[in-house]
Structure formats: structure tokens, C-alpha cells
Design a protein around this motif. Structure first.
Motif, PDB file in Angstrom:
ATOM      1  N   LEU A 232       0.819  -1.211   0.000  1.00 14.91           N
ATOM      2  CA  LEU A 232       0.000   0.000   0.000  1.00 14.91           C
ATOM      3  C   LEU A 232       0.856   1.266   0.000  1.00 14.91           C
ATOM      4  N   PHE A 233       1.902   1.295   0.808  1.00  9.78           N
ATOM      5  CA  PHE A 233       2.767   2.474   0.856  1.00  9.78           C
ATOM      6  C   PHE A 233       3.437   2.702  -0.495  1.00  9.78           C
ATOM      7  N   ALA A 234       3.902   1.621  -1.106  1.00  8.43           N
ATOM      8  CA  ALA A 234       4.587   1.757  -2.394  1.00  8.43           C
ATOM      9  C   ALA A 234       3.625   2.265  -3.467  1.00  8.43           C
ATOM     10  N   ARG A 235       2.451   1.694  -3.505  1.00 10.12           N
ATOM     11  CA  ARG A 235       1.490   2.036  -4.559  1.00 10.12           C
ATOM     12  C   ARG A 235       0.772   3.365  -4.313  1.00 10.12           C
ATOM     13  N   ASP A 236       0.311   3.586  -3.066  1.00  9.47           N
ATOM     14  CA  ASP A 236      -0.571   4.714  -2.784  1.00  9.47           C
ATOM     15  C   ASP A 236       0.075   5.836  -1.989  1.00  9.47           C
TER      16      ASP A 236
ATOM     17  N   GLU B 240       9.366  -3.481 -13.970  1.00 10.81           N
ATOM     18  CA  GLU B 240       8.378  -4.276 -13.246  1.00 10.81           C
ATOM     19  C   GLU B 240       7.048  -3.516 -13.185  1.00 10.81           C
ATOM     20  N   PRO B 241       5.925  -4.229 -13.303  1.00  9.76           N
ATOM     21  CA  PRO B 241       4.628  -3.542 -13.306  1.00  9.76           C
ATOM     22  C   PRO B 241       4.331  -2.811 -11.994  1.00  9.76           C
ATOM     23  N   ASP B 242       4.939  -3.254 -10.899  1.00 11.07           N
ATOM     24  CA  ASP B 242       4.695  -2.590  -9.613  1.00 11.07           C
ATOM     25  C   ASP B 242       5.869  -1.694  -9.190  1.00 11.07           C
ATOM     26  N   PHE B 243       6.582  -1.136 -10.178  1.00 13.79           N
ATOM     27  CA  PHE B 243       7.645  -0.174  -9.875  1.00 13.79           C
ATOM     28  C   PHE B 243       7.006   1.183  -9.606  1.00 13.79           C
ATOM     29  N   TYR B 244       7.179   1.659  -8.383  1.00  7.61           N
ATOM     30  CA  TYR B 244       6.649   2.964  -7.988  1.00  7.61           C
ATOM     31  C   TYR B 244       7.779   3.894  -7.539  1.00  7.61           C
TER      32      TYR B 244
ATOM     33  N   ALA C 206      13.368   7.332 -13.864  1.00  4.78           N
ATOM     34  CA  ALA C 206      12.475   6.235 -14.266  1.00  4.78           C
ATOM     35  C   ALA C 206      11.109   6.371 -13.609  1.00  4.78           C
ATOM     36  N   GLN C 207      11.091   6.785 -12.368  1.00 11.88           N
ATOM     37  CA  GLN C 207       9.821   6.958 -11.672  1.00 11.88           C
ATOM     38  C   GLN C 207       9.012   8.088 -12.301  1.00 11.88           C
ATOM     39  N   ILE C 208       9.656   9.183 -12.587  1.00  7.43           N
ATOM     40  CA  ILE C 208       8.942  10.346 -13.141  1.00  7.43           C
ATOM     41  C   ILE C 208       8.490  10.086 -14.576  1.00  7.43           C
ATOM     42  N   GLU C 209       9.389   9.527 -15.388  1.00 12.47           N
ATOM     43  CA  GLU C 209       9.073   9.311 -16.798  1.00 12.47           C
ATOM     44  C   GLU C 209       8.288   8.031 -17.056  1.00 12.47           C
TER      45      GLU C 209
END
Length: 186
Positions: free
Chosen positions: A17-21, A96-100, A163-166
Motif C-alpha cells: 500500500l505504501f509503495a502504490r498509494d 516491473e509492473p509494480d515499480f513505484y 524512471a519513476q517520473i518518466e
């Protein structure tokens, strides 16, 4: 001593949850629900939300660094090649699809107090990642060990944020090209 299964379920759920939201957007009710435990059980294991965040950061620190190092070692055999493999492993992570992004960069963004357990946890993680790069530089028997370690760490951090921003792993490839030049200069 291993952590009880319910405690670990809370840590795992909170991490997702922390990573995603985000940290502030994730309340204790959501964590308990996602973990499949009651709030009473959650509070039996953690006295506060801060304790949950710190437990998540501690858990993620070890799990992430160990997985990252294993993947680097699997990618390349020579110490010098491992320095470049760091960026290949980063590219895989970014894909990875869950890279936040980096959980620690995100934590500092939401908990920016200069004197806090959150900041100390984040600083510790970043220091250990930098030290890992330093071990690879030392094993490659390269001069300017400290400078090269710090330069590569900065490249990796920049690639993570980019990578996170783009939303693309391309930053790892760019960082790897720059790392090749740094190694050639060394």
C-alpha cells in the motif's frame, strides 16, 4: 527470531500500500483490511502508525538490497562487469509492473523532518547501497574508489528518480552509458 505470521502479513500489506498509494494516503484501517487482520491484532503488533512505517522500511531494506545484489552477481562474473550490471538490474526493476520508484525517496518526500527515525532509516539504506557499490569498485581494483563509488551511486539515484517520473526504464540505459565512461576514465 522470526516474526509472527500476522505481524509479517501487516508489514507485507503495508509495504504494498505504501509503495502504490503513498504513506500519508494509507491509513491503519486499510492496512488491517489488506493484511486480513483486525485493527486490534494490528495494534497488538505495532503501537503506532510510525512503528508500521519503520518496520516496513527495515523489512524492505534487507529484502531489496539482498535481491538486488543477487541479481547483479547472477548477471556478471567479473567485478568490473558487475559495476555495469547494476544498471541492467535497475532497468529490470524499472520495468516491473509494480515499480513505484524508490520506497525511501518516497518516504523522505512524505516525511521530510530533518531529525526523525524515517530520515535515519532512509539515510541508512542509501548509505548501504552506496557501500555496496564501493565494494564492487574495490573488488574491481579501480583507483579513485571513493569518488567512483559516489559517482556511480549518484548515477543510480538519478536513474531511479528519472524512471519513476518518466515511467520508463530508459534512464538505466543512459546511466549505464555514463558509467562505462567513468570506468574507462578510471
Amino acid at each position: 527470531m522470526p516474526h509472527p505470521p500476522r505481524r509479517q502479513a501487516v508489514v507485507d500489506a503495508a509495504l504494498r500500500l505504501f509503495a502504490r498509494d503513498g504513506f500519508h494516503a494509507t491509513g491503519m484501517d486499510r492496512i488491517a483490511s489488506e493484511a486480513g487482520v483486525s485493527k486490534k491484532t494490528l495494534y497488538n503488533h505495532f503501537r503506532s502508525r510510525e512503528e508500521v512505517v519503520l518496520a516496513v522500511l527495515a523489512h524492505y531494506d534487507s529484502a531489496f538490497r539482498n535481491r538486488f545484489a543477487r541479481r547483479v552477481e547472477a548477471r556478471a562474473k567479473s567485478p568490473r562487469a558487475r559495476l555495469l550490471a547494476v544498471f541492467d538490474v535497475a532497468a529490470d526493476w524499472f520495468s516491473e509492473p509494480d515499480f513505484y520508484g524508490c520506497l525511501y525517496i518516497n518516504a523522505i518526500g512524505e516525511h521530510s523532518e530533518t531529525e526523525s527515525d524515517f530520515r535515519r532509516s532512509c539515510q541508512s539504506f542509501k548509505r548501504r547501497m552506496r557501500d555496496y557499490l564501493g565494494e564492487l569498485v574495490e573488488a574491481a581494483d579501480l583507483p579513485r574508489e571513493t569518488d567512483l563509488r559516489d559517482e556511480l551511486a549518484l548515477l543510480l539515484e538519478g536513474a531511479i528518480v528519472t524512471a519513476q517520473i518518466e515511467g520508463t526504464p530508459r534512464a538505466a540505459k543512459t546511466a549505464k552509458r555514463i558509467a562505462k565512461r567513468l570506468l574507462a576514465e578510471a
